[in-house]
Each structure stands twice: as structure tokens, then as C-alpha cells.
Design a protein around this motif. Structure first.
Motif, PDB file in Angstrom:
ATOM      1  N   ARG A 152      -7.683  -0.656 -13.315  1.00  0.00           N
ATOM      2  CA  ARG A 152      -7.425  -1.826 -12.465  1.00  0.00           C
ATOM      3  C   ARG A 152      -6.776  -2.965 -13.240  1.00  0.00           C
ATOM      4  O   ARG A 152      -6.113  -3.819 -12.662  1.00  0.00           O
ATOM      5  CB  ARG A 152      -8.741  -2.343 -11.880  1.00  0.00           C
ATOM      6  N   ASP A 153      -7.010  -2.969 -14.543  1.00  0.00           N
ATOM      7  CA  ASP A 153      -6.540  -4.094 -15.340  1.00  0.00           C
ATOM      8  C   ASP A 153      -5.148  -3.889 -15.925  1.00  0.00           C
ATOM      9  O   ASP A 153      -4.667  -4.707 -16.704  1.00  0.00           O
ATOM     10  CB  ASP A 153      -7.562  -4.402 -16.446  1.00  0.00           C
ATOM     11  N   VAL A 154      -4.502  -2.783 -15.569  1.00  0.00           N
ATOM     12  CA  VAL A 154      -3.121  -2.594 -16.034  1.00  0.00           C
ATOM     13  C   VAL A 154      -2.151  -2.572 -14.847  1.00  0.00           C
ATOM     14  O   VAL A 154      -0.967  -2.320 -15.021  1.00  0.00           O
ATOM     15  CB  VAL A 154      -2.959  -1.320 -16.897  1.00  0.00           C
ATOM     16  N   ILE A 155      -2.664  -2.820 -13.634  1.00  0.00           N
ATOM     17  CA  ILE A 155      -1.854  -2.783 -12.417  1.00  0.00           C
ATOM     18  C   ILE A 155      -1.795  -4.198 -11.830  1.00  0.00           C
ATOM     19  O   ILE A 155      -2.835  -4.853 -11.711  1.00  0.00           O
ATOM     20  CB  ILE A 155      -2.474  -1.818 -11.383  1.00  0.00           C
ATOM     21  N   PRO A 156      -0.611  -4.686 -11.466  1.00  0.00           N
ATOM     22  CA  PRO A 156      -0.521  -6.052 -10.935  1.00  0.00           C
ATOM     23  C   PRO A 156      -1.481  -6.297  -9.771  1.00  0.00           C
ATOM     24  O   PRO A 156      -2.252  -7.253  -9.793  1.00  0.00           O
ATOM     25  CB  PRO A 156       0.937  -6.155 -10.484  1.00  0.00           C
ATOM     26  N   PHE A 157      -1.416  -5.450  -8.775  1.00  0.00           N
ATOM     27  CA  PHE A 157      -2.320  -5.575  -7.627  1.00  0.00           C
ATOM     28  C   PHE A 157      -2.929  -4.200  -7.349  1.00  0.00           C
ATOM     29  O   PHE A 157      -2.377  -3.408  -6.591  1.00  0.00           O
ATOM     30  CB  PHE A 157      -1.577  -6.106  -6.402  1.00  0.00           C
ATOM     31  N   PRO A 158      -4.053  -3.878  -8.002  1.00  0.00           N
ATOM     32  CA  PRO A 158      -4.590  -2.520  -7.930  1.00  0.00           C
ATOM     33  C   PRO A 158      -5.116  -2.139  -6.545  1.00  0.00           C
ATOM     34  O   PRO A 158      -5.629  -2.985  -5.813  1.00  0.00           O
ATOM     35  CB  PRO A 158      -5.732  -2.535  -8.949  1.00  0.00           C
ATOM     36  N   ARG A 159      -4.936  -0.888  -6.207  1.00  0.00           N
ATOM     37  CA  ARG A 159      -5.489  -0.308  -4.971  1.00  0.00           C
ATOM     38  C   ARG A 159      -6.468   0.787  -5.338  1.00  0.00           C
ATOM     39  O   ARG A 159      -6.079   1.805  -5.903  1.00  0.00           O
ATOM     40  CB  ARG A 159      -4.358   0.311  -4.125  1.00  0.00           C
ATOM     41  N   THR A 160      -7.743   0.560  -5.043  1.00  0.00           N
ATOM     42  CA  THR A 160      -8.774   1.564  -5.295  1.00  0.00           C
ATOM     43  C   THR A 160      -9.657   1.613  -4.053  1.00  0.00           C
ATOM     44  O   THR A 160      -9.547   0.729  -3.195  1.00  0.00           O
ATOM     45  CB  THR A 160      -9.604   1.174  -6.545  1.00  0.00           C
ATOM     46  N   PRO A 161     -10.519   2.638  -3.923  1.00  0.00           N
ATOM     47  CA  PRO A 161     -11.289   2.756  -2.686  1.00  0.00           C
ATOM     48  C   PRO A 161     -11.988   1.447  -2.307  1.00  0.00           C
ATOM     49  O   PRO A 161     -12.647   0.834  -3.144  1.00  0.00           O
ATOM     50  CB  PRO A 161     -12.307   3.849  -3.008  1.00  0.00           C
ATOM     51  N   GLY A 162     -11.792   1.028  -1.097  1.00  0.00           N
ATOM     52  CA  GLY A 162     -12.465  -0.166  -0.585  1.00  0.00           C
ATOM     53  C   GLY A 162     -11.916  -1.484  -1.100  1.00  0.00           C
ATOM     54  O   GLY A 162     -12.506  -2.525  -0.865  1.00  0.00           O
ATOM     55  N   SER A 163     -10.794  -1.438  -1.801  1.00  0.00           N
ATOM     56  CA  SER A 163     -10.320  -2.680  -2.404  1.00  0.00           C
ATOM     57  C   SER A 163      -8.816  -2.853  -2.240  1.00  0.00           C
ATOM     58  O   SER A 163      -8.029  -2.136  -2.846  1.00  0.00           O
ATOM     59  CB  SER A 163     -10.720  -2.669  -3.894  1.00  0.00           C
ATOM     60  N   ILE A 164      -8.435  -3.799  -1.394  1.00  0.00           N
ATOM     61  CA  ILE A 164      -7.005  -4.073  -1.167  1.00  0.00           C
ATOM     62  C   ILE A 164      -6.812  -5.513  -0.688  1.00  0.00           C
ATOM     63  O   ILE A 164      -6.104  -5.802   0.260  1.00  0.00           O
ATOM     64  CB  ILE A 164      -6.385  -3.031  -0.194  1.00  0.00           C
ATOM     65  N   GLU A 165      -7.447  -6.449  -1.359  1.00  0.00           N
ATOM     66  CA  GLU A 165      -7.410  -7.841  -0.950  1.00  0.00           C
ATOM     67  C   GLU A 165      -6.008  -8.449  -1.042  1.00  0.00           C
ATOM     68  O   GLU A 165      -5.595  -9.206  -0.173  1.00  0.00           O
ATOM     69  CB  GLU A 165      -8.387  -8.642  -1.817  1.00  0.00           C
ATOM     70  N   PHE A 166      -5.273  -8.065  -2.117  1.00  0.00           N
ATOM     71  CA  PHE A 166      -4.025  -8.776  -2.372  1.00  0.00           C
ATOM     72  C   PHE A 166      -2.797  -7.981  -1.947  1.00  0.00           C
ATOM     73  O   PHE A 166      -2.756  -6.794  -2.143  1.00  0.00           O
ATOM     74  CB  PHE A 166      -3.927  -9.112  -3.859  1.00  0.00           C
TER      75      PHE A 166
END
Ligand code: 4AD
Ligand code: MG
Length: 457
Positions: free
Chosen positions: A443-457
Motif C-alpha cells: 500500500r505504501d508504494v502505490i499513489p492511491f492503493p486499492r485493496t479489499p474494502g479500501s477505495i477512499e481516494f
């Protein structure tokens, strides 16, 4: 006047009469009769110090400038008497472009990665993430440079596709009713493409078609997997580099993967030293040693079956058992690269039961000509294979795996007309960045990370 970026100012060989700088204030410090502003414009890790004295017409406003505000400074670049910096700016004029209230969420103290993830829109303004995303940018450039130097052609493979290259069923489905684009009334059930489609999990099958025409090609683009594994090294949206070479076998494939990884490490150490040093200082004290280890000796190459033997006789307690025919888990990859060999390892000849349909079946009929490259701390960074170029063997394998031959008619055609031995691999771009920076969470190497349950930005 055009603005000059800080990385240019800091490497200037002479003092400069008039310059224009635009950036964001990191801190302001007031003394008697003047103030110091530390300004950063994102062009490099370092800030530049701006000296504002009380003769400025808007000096009162300058002393109210806060952390996070955007300013424009006109002034001169002069030798700095201060320690640790060669140059500073003496301001003739300071304009406040955009103010920032005291509630600006990034203060001078060190914030946790978790907190910074929760403000992903401001995260690149911090030292660590500014450095991270400059490195990411430079790495992408280096990937293209590597392939261009070797006369590989860059192919844009589709993002919307009807096939599941890896056969793992981790597809993000796209459905769009036809009528959204039509004025007349089509049948409700009809989708835009008239069939079920998904976001690509790999550009490989398309890349193969182009390798079998242009010789050596690669794709480099976004890839999507609905893996519901909330791990530190899986993202739902990531970027993959996939070279494909015609008239080439598994050894050529391993050579290419090894040279690519070494090239990227070397390129970043040479071109991003300040940014890398931040990671070597604050994130991972062993980073430089680890990176040197990747550069200094050839990668270990050994068959999967031997790796299984090593793991079984290691005396190590693993959470997951290993045996011929099981997929290696992260813990096994780490044992091999960090404890046993203490360097990158290329495993090859995996059991065919755990690999996709397109891999070339070996003479033992038990293994396929697959290869994975594992590096310390990240584990699998590259996965690839020699492809099955023999039509009859490929068809049998598809039947065996319950794949519908008709859906792959065009892929099978390539084995009908001038089929040749060919191979390729996929390299996870984020995993490369993790290796380069020592950062442990994707998550910390991606500008706006997409992982399960997480897509705020
Ligand atoms: O090993 P994989 O699944 O291989 C393929 O997709 C082949 N079709 C590639 C090819 O031969 N052209 O994936 C390749 C690499 C992995 O080694 C890993 O580095 C990365 O892609 N990867 C991921 N990275 C981040 N998040 C995920 N969910 C990933 N899944 C794979
Ligand atoms: Mg793999």
C-alpha cells in the motif's frame, strides 16, 4: 519569469541574480527583523531556505505564513552561511498563493504510514512519500530504457478482455447494459460486448501474439486481481511488466529477468541517491547491503523439487507444510532467499498441477518450464515460463484443465501458423519498488492503493 526547481538551484555552480521559486512551506522560523522559510517544491528531497527580512512590503503577512501554504518567491540565490546547505534565497518579494490553516494534517513531526495512508491525497507532500514517488517515476522510465536498449517493442495490450490468462478466477467483472449507449430498446440482458468480460489479470496472451510477429516485445500497464487476500504484497490494482521473446527458451528467460532486476537496482542507486538514502536511513538500515547483494553475484538457480527438499530438511517450523505439488508460501520464499541462500533465487520446473495451461510441459510430463524469481524480503517478484508451442500438447493440456478450446481459437491459431519456442514473464512493478526501498507494505508504494474494502481516494 519561469520558475526554477529546487533541485536545479541546489546544484547551481554560481550565485544567481534573480530567480523565481514556487513551492510549499515546510516551516517558518522568525528572528529579530527577519524570518526563515523552509520551502519544498517536490522536485527533490531537499528544501531550500528562504530569508525574508522586515523590509519586505508585506512582511507582516509573511510572518503569518504557515506550514503547508503555497508561495512564490522572487529573489536571488546566494551562498548560505548556514551549515549543511550551500545555497539559500534572499527574497525580494514573497507572494502567498494558497494559504493553509493550522489544521494542515501534515506537521513537521514524523507520522506513521497508517496515518499517512488515511490522508493519501496529502501523503506525497511528506519527505518519505515524495521520495517514494520520485523513485517510482524513475523506475518506470528505467524499465522502458532497459527494453529499448535491447530492441524490445512496447505493446499496449488491452485492459478490457474476455480471457482469464492465469485461470485463477480472480477477475473483476465488467458489465454494462447495452441500452446506456443506444436510443432504441435492446434486450435488457444484453451487455455492451455481448458477452461477459473482465479487467485484465495479465497481458501475456496478447503479448505472445506480438512476440510471434515482432520478435521481442513487452507490455507495461495496469493489472487487476480480485484476490481476497489482504496481504502486504497483494493489491487489487497493480502494474506489471511483461516481456515476451520469440525464438527463446527458459534459460533466456531467466537471463533476461536477472539482468532486468540488476539494471533497475543499478539505475536507481545511480540516479536517485538522495531519495534512496532516506529509505536506507529511516526505513531499512540494511537496504544498501541488500541492494549490493542483488548486484554483486549471479542469482542462484535451482529446480523447484530441490527447493522443496531444502525446505523439508531445514528443521524449520513453517505454518504451511511443503511437498512436491504445493505452492510455496511467502514464509518458504523468505527462508530460501533470506536464511538459506541469502540472495535472490530463481526456481524453475514447477509441478504442472499448480501452473496455468500455457506453460511448456517438460519431458517428465510432471513439471512445466516455469520460473519464478524470488528476492529477499519481498519473495516472488517475477513469474514466468517458456510457453507451450506444440499445438497438440497445448490442446491436451487445455482439455485436461477443462478450458474451452473455442474461446481460445485465436491463441491456438498462433501454434498453427509458424509456431516457435518462446517465453516471457511478468514482473510486479510494486514488488520491485518494495525491493528498492525496503518498504514492507505494498500500500505504501502505490499513489492511491486499492485493496479489499479500501477505495477512499
Ligand atoms: O506470477 P504471475 O501471476 O504471472 C503472470 O501473470 C504471467 N501471465 C506473467 C507472464 O508470464 N507474462 O504474476 C506476475 C507477477 C508476480 O510475480 C508478482 O510480482 C506480481 O506479478 N503480482 C502482483 N503484484 C501485486 N499485487 C498482486 N495481487 C499481484 N499478483 C501478481
Ligand atoms: Mg506467480
Amino acid at each position: 519569469m519561469k520558475r526554477t526547481k529546487i533541485h536545479r538551484l541546489l546544484t547551481s555552480e554560481t550565485a544567481l541574480e534573480t530567480i523565481l521559486l514556487k513551492g510549499w512551506v515546510r516551516t517558518r522560523r522568525d528572528a529579530k527583523g527577519f524570518s526563515f522559510l523552509e520551502v519544498n517544491d517536490g522536485s527533490c528531497l531537499k528544501n531550500i531556505q528562504v530569508l525574508a527580512d522586515s523590509s519586505l512590503v508585506n512582511y507582516d503577512a509573511v510572518t503569518a505564513i504557515t506550514t503547508g501554504a503555497a508561495i512564490a518567491v522572487t529573489g536571488s540565490l546566494v551562498a548560505s552561511p548556514g551549515k549543511g546547505q550551500q545555497w539559500e534565497i534572499h527574497a525580494a518579494e514573497i507572494e502567498l498563493i494558497g494559504s493553509a490553516p493550522d489544521s494542515f494534517p501534515l506537521q513537521k513531526k514524523r507520522h506513521t504510514d497508517e496515518y499517512l495512508r488515511s490522508i493519501a491525497h496529502l501523503r506525497p507532500r511528506s519527505n518519505k512519500y515524495g521520495a517514494m514517488f520520485r523513485i517510482r517515476s524513475e523506475l518506470a522510465f528505467a524499465v522502458h530504457q532497459f527494453f529499448r536498449d535491447r530492441e524490445f517493442r512496447y505493446i499496449h495490450t488491452p485492459i478490457i478482455t474476455g480471457s482469464d490468462c492465469e485461470g485463477a478466477g480472480e477477475l473483476f467483472r465488467i458489465t454494462t447494459p447495452h441500452q446506456m449507449n443506444e436510443t432504441k430498446q435492446p434486450k435488457n440482458s444484453e451487455d455492451f460486448f455481448g458477452r461477459e468480460v473482465n479487467l485484465t489479470v495479465s497481458g501475456q496472451l496478447s503479448a505472445e501474439m506480438f512476440a510471434l510477429a515482432l520478435g521481442d516485445v513487452y507490455t507495461f500497464g495496469p493489472t487487476f486481481r480480485a484476490e481476497n487476500s489482504n496481504t502486504r504484497r497483494h493489491a487489487a490494482e497493480f502494474w506489471m511488466i511483461e516481456p515476451e521473446m520469440a525464438f527463446a527458451d527458459l534459460n533466456d528467460n531467466m537471463d533476461l529477468g536477472e539482468s532486468l532486476i540488476q539494471y533497475l537496482v543499478d539505475h536507481i542507486l545511480t540516479n536517485c541517491s538522495d531519495d534512496i538514502n532516506l529509505f536506507a536511513t529511516y526505513v531499512d538500515k540494511d537496504l544498501m547491503r541488500e541492494l549490493r547483494r542483488i548486484l554483486d553475484s549471479p542469482f542462484v538457480r535451482l529446480p523447484y523439487s530441490e527447493a522443496v527438499q531444502i525446505l523439508k530438511s531445514s528443521g524449520q517450523q513453517f505454518e504451511y507444510d511443503v511437498d512436491f505439488g504445493t505452492d510455496l508460501q511467502s514464509e518458504h520464499e523468505r527462508y530460501l532467499t533470506e536464511t538459506h541462500f541469502k540472495q535472490p533465487v530463481i526456481l524453475f520446473d514447477y509441478p504442472k498441477t499448480i501452473k496455468p495451461f500455457y506453460m511448456r510441459v517438460n519431458d517428465d510430463n510432471k513439471t512445466v518450464a516455469a520460473m519464478d524469481i524470488l528476492v529477499p524480503r519481498v519473495g516472488e517478484i517475477i513469474g514466468g515460463s517458456q510457453r507451450e508451442e506444440r499445438l497438440d500438447v497445448l490442446e491436451n493440456r487445455m482439455d485436461e484443465m477443462g478450458l474451452n478450446r473455442d474461446a481460445y481459437w485465436w491463441y491456438l491459431d498462433s501454434r498453427r501458423y509458424g509456431s516457435v519456442p518462446h517465453c516471457g514473464f511478468g514482473m510486479g512493478f510494486e514488488r520491485v519498488i518494495m525491493m528498492m526501498t525496503g518498504v514492507g507494505n505494498i500500500r505504501d508504494v502505490i499513489p492511491f492503493p486499492r485493496t479489499p474494502g479500501s477505495i477512499e481516494f
